[in-house]
Write a protein that holds these residues in place. Structure first.
Motif, PDB file in Angstrom:
ATOM      1  N   UNK A 188     -75.272 -48.720 -22.564  1.00 33.29           N
ATOM      2  CA  UNK A 188     -74.879 -49.059 -21.915  1.00 33.29           C
ATOM      3  C   UNK A 188     -74.400 -50.142 -22.164  1.00 33.29           C
ATOM      4  N   UNK A 189     -74.195 -50.911 -24.196  1.00 36.35           N
ATOM      5  CA  UNK A 189     -73.254 -51.985 -24.206  1.00 36.35           C
ATOM      6  C   UNK A 189     -71.910 -50.767 -24.629  1.00 36.35           C
ATOM      7  N   UNK A 190     -72.365 -49.793 -25.404  1.00 38.92           N
ATOM      8  CA  UNK A 190     -71.326 -48.188 -26.335  1.00 38.92           C
ATOM      9  C   UNK A 190     -70.376 -48.060 -24.162  1.00 38.92           C
ATOM     10  N   UNK A 191     -70.821 -47.951 -23.067  1.00 33.05           N
ATOM     11  CA  UNK A 191     -70.262 -47.275 -22.316  1.00 33.05           C
ATOM     12  C   UNK A 191     -69.885 -48.484 -21.281  1.00 33.05           C
ATOM     13  N   UNK A 192     -69.850 -49.682 -21.405  1.00 34.73           N
ATOM     14  CA  UNK A 192     -68.822 -50.450 -20.671  1.00 34.73           C
ATOM     15  C   UNK A 192     -68.156 -51.688 -21.584  1.00 34.73           C
ATOM     16  N   UNK A 193     -68.148 -50.856 -22.984  1.00 34.55           N
ATOM     17  CA  UNK A 193     -66.663 -51.223 -23.713  1.00 34.55           C
ATOM     18  C   UNK A 193     -65.804 -50.573 -23.322  1.00 34.55           C
ATOM     19  N   UNK A 194     -66.327 -48.720 -23.296  1.00 33.33           N
ATOM     20  CA  UNK A 194     -65.460 -47.962 -23.026  1.00 33.33           C
ATOM     21  C   UNK A 194     -64.316 -48.295 -21.714  1.00 33.33           C
ATOM     22  N   UNK A 195     -65.842 -48.072 -20.835  1.00 37.14           N
ATOM     23  CA  UNK A 195     -64.777 -48.712 -19.045  1.00 37.14           C
ATOM     24  C   UNK A 195     -63.994 -50.254 -19.946  1.00 37.14           C
ATOM     25  N   UNK A 196     -64.844 -51.029 -19.824  1.00 36.77           N
ATOM     26  CA  UNK A 196     -63.467 -52.175 -20.644  1.00 36.77           C
ATOM     27  C   UNK A 196     -62.124 -52.027 -21.484  1.00 36.77           C
ATOM     28  N   UNK A 197     -61.758 -50.560 -21.965  1.00 40.33           N
ATOM     29  CA  UNK A 197     -61.317 -50.428 -22.700  1.00 40.33           C
ATOM     30  C   UNK A 197     -59.877 -49.937 -21.845  1.00 40.33           C
ATOM     31  N   UNK A 248     -55.795 -48.399 -22.035  1.00 39.12           N
ATOM     32  CA  UNK A 248     -55.427 -47.095 -22.638  1.00 39.12           C
ATOM     33  C   UNK A 248     -56.219 -46.039 -20.956  1.00 39.12           C
ATOM     34  N   UNK A 249     -55.464 -45.434 -22.232  1.00 41.07           N
ATOM     35  CA  UNK A 249     -55.510 -43.737 -21.202  1.00 41.07           C
ATOM     36  C   UNK A 249     -56.225 -42.857 -21.997  1.00 41.07           C
ATOM     37  N   UNK A 250     -56.554 -42.853 -23.131  1.00 41.07           N
ATOM     38  CA  UNK A 250     -57.594 -42.255 -23.829  1.00 41.07           C
ATOM     39  C   UNK A 250     -58.533 -42.515 -24.942  1.00 41.07           C
ATOM     40  N   UNK A 264     -53.210 -45.571 -25.797  1.00 41.48           N
ATOM     41  CA  UNK A 264     -52.015 -46.353 -25.392  1.00 41.48           C
ATOM     42  C   UNK A 264     -51.120 -45.448 -25.505  1.00 41.48           C
ATOM     43  N   UNK A 265     -50.546 -45.636 -24.217  1.00 39.67           N
ATOM     44  CA  UNK A 265     -48.973 -44.540 -23.642  1.00 39.67           C
ATOM     45  C   UNK A 265     -48.269 -45.723 -23.840  1.00 39.67           C
TER      46      UNK A 265
END
Length: 215
Positions: free
Chosen positions: A167-176, A181-183, A213-214
């Protein structure tokens, strides 16, 4: 990595820069202490792109590509100064030099600061020390132009550690992604609604979270 008379090196992280069936790039993040003659001990460090090739009985080291971040800029934008001053963002030597050099895009700096409002992040790579192209392809990576950063530890939990909460990694990816972040790559795909095409996972990213980031 040094012309000093004595040197000590500590590897703080090693992550994949890319992995294929018979070759790999491993980004080795190092701290280093050197001394010349009877002079003082000088702290520093670098990141080395270590190229490996398949061999028997074990893979062998081929090329070594140390980071070359360049000199510090005469002046920096406010976001860069804030990143350097933020104790919730840990930058290794090469990544810190990238920020001090002024070559990190504003979108990356803003995202780091936004993520630091919620997390303590240990960055592994920003610009220098990363392959120029996405490993095994002719496609330019977002890292060398300063449009990406990788995080290997979140709130003290290594991304590669199986004990780190999903859940921590998933939340961080969503917040990124929410930070622009586009990627966003990592060891998993966020589940449920909103897990759009900006997320990806593969063997290379099982040990860190990538945010590109684009603009």
């Amino acid at each position: 990595m040094s012309g000093a008379d004595a040197a000590v090196v500590e590897v703080t992280d090693a992550q994949y820069g890319g992995i294929l069936a018979g070759s790999a790039s491993v980004l080795v993040v190092c701290r280093q202490w050197t001394r010349t003659g009877g002079g003082p001990v000088v702290a520093g460090g670098t990141t080395v792109d270590v190229r490996l090739t398949e061999a028997a009985p074990r893979w062998s080291v081929g090329e070594l590509h140390p980071a070359a971040p360049g000199p510090a800029a005469g002046s920096l934008p406010e976001a860069a100064r804030r990143v350097l001053d933020e104790d919730r963002i840990q930058l290794p030597a090469a990544a810190e030099a990238d920020v001090r050099g002024g070559g990190v895009h504003a979108s990356v700096l803003r995202a780091m600061l936004r993520l630091a409002e919620r997390y303590r992040i240990d960055v592994s790579v920003v610009r220098s020390g990363h392959p120029l192209n996405v490993f095994g392809t002719g496609r330019p990576s977002d890292h060398p132009p300063g449009r990406a950063f990788d995080v290997w530890r979140i709130d003290g939990h290594a991304v590669v550690d199986r004990a780190t909460p999903r859940a921590l990694v998933e939340a961080f990816m969503r917040d990124a992604a929410a930070a622009g972040s586009y990627n966003v790559g990592g060891p998993l795909l966020p589940a449920g609604a909103g897990a759009g095409p900006q997320f990806f996972t593969d063997d290379t990213h099982h040990d860190h979270v990538h945010a590109g980031f684009g603009d």
